[in-house]
Design an enzyme around this catalytic site. Structure first.
Site, short mmCIF file in Angstrom:
data_model
loop_
_atom_site.label_atom_id
_atom_site.label_comp_id
_atom_site.label_asym_id
_atom_site.label_seq_id
_atom_site.Cartn_x
_atom_site.Cartn_y
_atom_site.Cartn_z
N VAL A 89 1.87 31.25 8.32
CA VAL A 89 0.73 31.43 9.22
C VAL A 89 -0.47 30.74 8.58
O VAL A 89 -0.78 30.96 7.40
CB VAL A 89 0.40 32.92 9.45
CG1 VAL A 89 -0.81 33.06 10.36
CG2 VAL A 89 1.60 33.64 10.03
N GLY A 90 -1.13 29.87 9.35
CA GLY A 90 -2.34 29.22 8.88
C GLY A 90 -3.55 29.73 9.61
O GLY A 90 -3.45 30.59 10.49
N TYR A 94 0.68 28.45 13.44
CA TYR A 94 1.88 29.11 12.95
C TYR A 94 2.84 28.01 12.48
O TYR A 94 2.79 26.88 12.98
CB TYR A 94 2.55 29.94 14.04
CG TYR A 94 1.73 31.12 14.51
CD1 TYR A 94 1.36 32.12 13.63
CD2 TYR A 94 1.34 31.23 15.85
CE1 TYR A 94 0.61 33.22 14.06
CE2 TYR A 94 0.59 32.32 16.29
CZ TYR A 94 0.23 33.31 15.38
OH TYR A 94 -0.52 34.38 15.81
N VAL A 95 3.69 28.34 11.52
CA VAL A 95 4.65 27.37 10.99
C VAL A 95 6.06 27.89 11.22
O VAL A 95 6.35 29.06 10.92
CB VAL A 95 4.41 27.11 9.49
CG1 VAL A 95 5.38 26.04 8.98
CG2 VAL A 95 2.97 26.67 9.25
N LYS A 109 4.41 22.78 12.13
CA LYS A 109 3.11 23.44 12.21
C LYS A 109 2.63 23.35 13.65
O LYS A 109 2.43 22.25 14.19
CB LYS A 109 2.11 22.77 11.27
CG LYS A 109 0.71 23.36 11.32
CD LYS A 109 -0.20 22.66 10.33
CE LYS A 109 -1.62 23.22 10.40
NZ LYS A 109 -2.52 22.54 9.43
N ASP A 208 -9.65 23.05 1.07
CA ASP A 208 -9.00 24.37 1.19
C ASP A 208 -7.93 24.54 0.11
O ASP A 208 -6.81 24.97 0.38
CB ASP A 208 -8.38 24.53 2.58
CG ASP A 208 -8.20 25.99 2.97
OD1 ASP A 208 -8.81 26.87 2.32
OD2 ASP A 208 -7.43 26.28 3.91
#
Length: 365
Positions: A89-90, A94-95, A109, A208
C-alpha cells in the site's frame, strides 16, 4: 365548358409550381442538415486524431531513454487475476502481484484517484522511471493508461521492505538483522541515491527515502522503490523556488520543512534518519518526537559508551565499534540543519564502503 376547362388547367399548373417550390425547400433543408452532419463528423474525426496524436506525442516523449512496453487493461487484469493479491500500500496507490508467465512475477502499482493520485503524477513517475536504470533501483517493466486506470508494472522484489523486516512481528521471525547486513543495505541505498543525484540526467530528488520504500532482495542487499514523489533536480544543490512539502513525517528534511526549498541534500537528510533506524532498530517517529530528536544527545556525545546506548538491543552488542562510530558520524553530518554543510551521497557511500573494507566481522563491544 371552355371556361371550366381553362380554370382546371390554371389550377393544375399552380399546384405543380407549388409542389416544385415545396420540394426545393425540403431538399434544401435536407441538404443543409446533411452538410452540418458531415461537417460535424469531420470535426469529430479531426478532434479524435488530434487527441490521438497528442497522446502518442505525450507517451513517445516519455520513452526517450529506453523502450518500455505499454499494456492493455485486460492484460494487467489477467496477470493480477483481477487485482486479487495485494502486496503493498502506498500513499496514493495499492500494489498487486502479477504473474508474467515462465515463472516470472511483477508488481503492479495501481494509482488511485480516491487516494489522491492523478494522471499528472502518474505520467511524471513514468517519465522519471524511463530515465533511470541502476541495480539498486526498482525497475519499470511497463505501464498501462487505459479506461481510466493508471498502472505501473514494476520489478517484483519478494522479500518485503526494510520496515517490515525491522518493525513487524512477521519480519522479526526471520531473526535479528545483523550489523553487517545493515551496513550493506545502507551502502546499496547510498549508491542508489548517488546515482539519482549525480548520474541521472537531469538529477532526480527522491523526496520519500524511508524504510518502507526500501525493498529487500535478501538480508544483505536492497533496492530503492516508489518514485511517485520524485522531482527533477538542478545542477546546483540549491533549489530556487519553494515547493509543496512532500515526504513522510520523521524523514522530511527540517530545512525543507522550514523553507519549502528542496534539493538533493533533502534526500541526504532522510538517509541520515534511515541510518539511525538501522542503528537503533527504532521507527522514525516515536510518538510526536522524531528519531533524530530522540537520539541527539547520544549520537553527538564523544564517549563511545554513551553512543552505544542507542544501539538496537536485539544486536546484543554484536557490532564493529569503528564501523558503528563511522555510521553515527555520517548520520550526524547528514542531519545537519544547514543543508549545504551536509555531505553528498558520493561522499557518504565512500565513507560507508571504506569502513566496511576495514572489517567484515561483527565483534562484541
Amino acid at each position: 365548358m371552355g371556361w371550366l376547362s381553362g380554370s382546371n388547367i390554371s389550377l393544375s399548373k399552380d399546384l405543380w409550381i407549388g409542389g416544385a417550390i415545396l420540394l426545393v425547400i425540403l431538399l434544401t433543408i435536407i441538404l443543409r442538415k446533411l452538410a452540418i452532419y458531415v461537417d460535424s463528423q469531420a470535426q469529430a474525426r479531426s478532434l479524435a486524431k488530434a487527441q490521438s496524436n497528442h497522446k502518442n506525442i505525450e507517451l513517445s516523449s516519455l520513452s526517450t531513454t529506453k523502450s518500455i512496453r505499454t499494456y492493455a487493461l485486460e492484460e494487467i487484469k489477467m496477470a493480477t487475476r483481477e487485482f486479487r493479491i495485494r502486496i503493498g500500500v502506498g500513499a496514493t496507490s495499492y500494489v498487486y502481484l502479477a504473474e508474467l508467465g515462465d515463472g516470472q512475477f511483477g508488481a503492479v502499482k495501481r494509482v488511485m484517484e480516491e487516494r489522491g493520485g492523478c494522471q499528472k503524477m502518474f505520467l511524471d513517475e513514468v517519465s522519471i522511471l524511463l530515465r533511470i536504470s541502476h541495480p539498486n533501483l526498482v525497475a519499470l517493466l511497463g505501464f498501462c493508461l487505459d479506461k481510466g486506470e493508471q498502472l505501473l508494472l514494476l520489478e517484483y522484489i519478494p522479500n518485503k521492505s526494510l520496515f517490515d523486516r525491522l518493525h513487524t512481528s512477521k519480519g522479526k521471525l526471520s531473526g535479528t538483522l545483523s550489523w553487517s547486513s545493515r551496513l550493506s543495505i545502507a551502502l546499496d541505498i547510498a549508491y542508489a541515491l548517488d546515482y539519482l543525484h549525480s548520474v541521472a540526467d537531469p538529477p532526480v530528488i527522491h523526496r520519500d527515502v524511508k524504510s518502507s520504500n526500501i525493498l529487500l532482495i535478501n538480508d544483505d542487499h536492497a533496492k530503492l522503490a516508489d518514485f511517485g514523489l520524485c522531482k527533477l533536480g538542478h545542477d546546483s544543490y540549491s533549489a530556487q523556488t519553494p515547493t509543496i512539502i512532500r515526504g513522510s513525517l520523521g524523514y522530511v528534511d527540517t530545512n525543507y520543512l522550514n523553507t519549502g526549498l528542496v534539493s538533493p541534500k533533502s534526500d541526504v537528510y532522510s538517509f541520515g534518519v534511515l541510518l539511525l533506524e538501522l542503528i537503533t532498530g527504532m521507527k522514525s517517529l516515536q510518538g510526536s518526537i522524531t528519531l533524530a530528536e530522540l537520539t541527539i544527545e547520544c549520537r553527538k556525545n564523544q564517549d563511545v559508551d554513551v553512543m552505544m546506548g542507542m544501539l538496537d538491543p536485539n544486536l546484543d552488542g554484536q557490532v564493529n565499534v569503528e564501523q558503528f562510530r563511522v555510521l553515527v558520524h555520517v548520520a550526524n553530518m547528514a542531519l545537519l540543519e544547514n543543508s549545504m554543510a551536509r555531505p553528498n551521497m558520493a561522499e557518504i557511500a565512500y565513507r560507508i564502503s571504506s569502513c566496511m573494507d576495514h572489517s567484515d566481522i561483527d565483534l562484541p563491544v
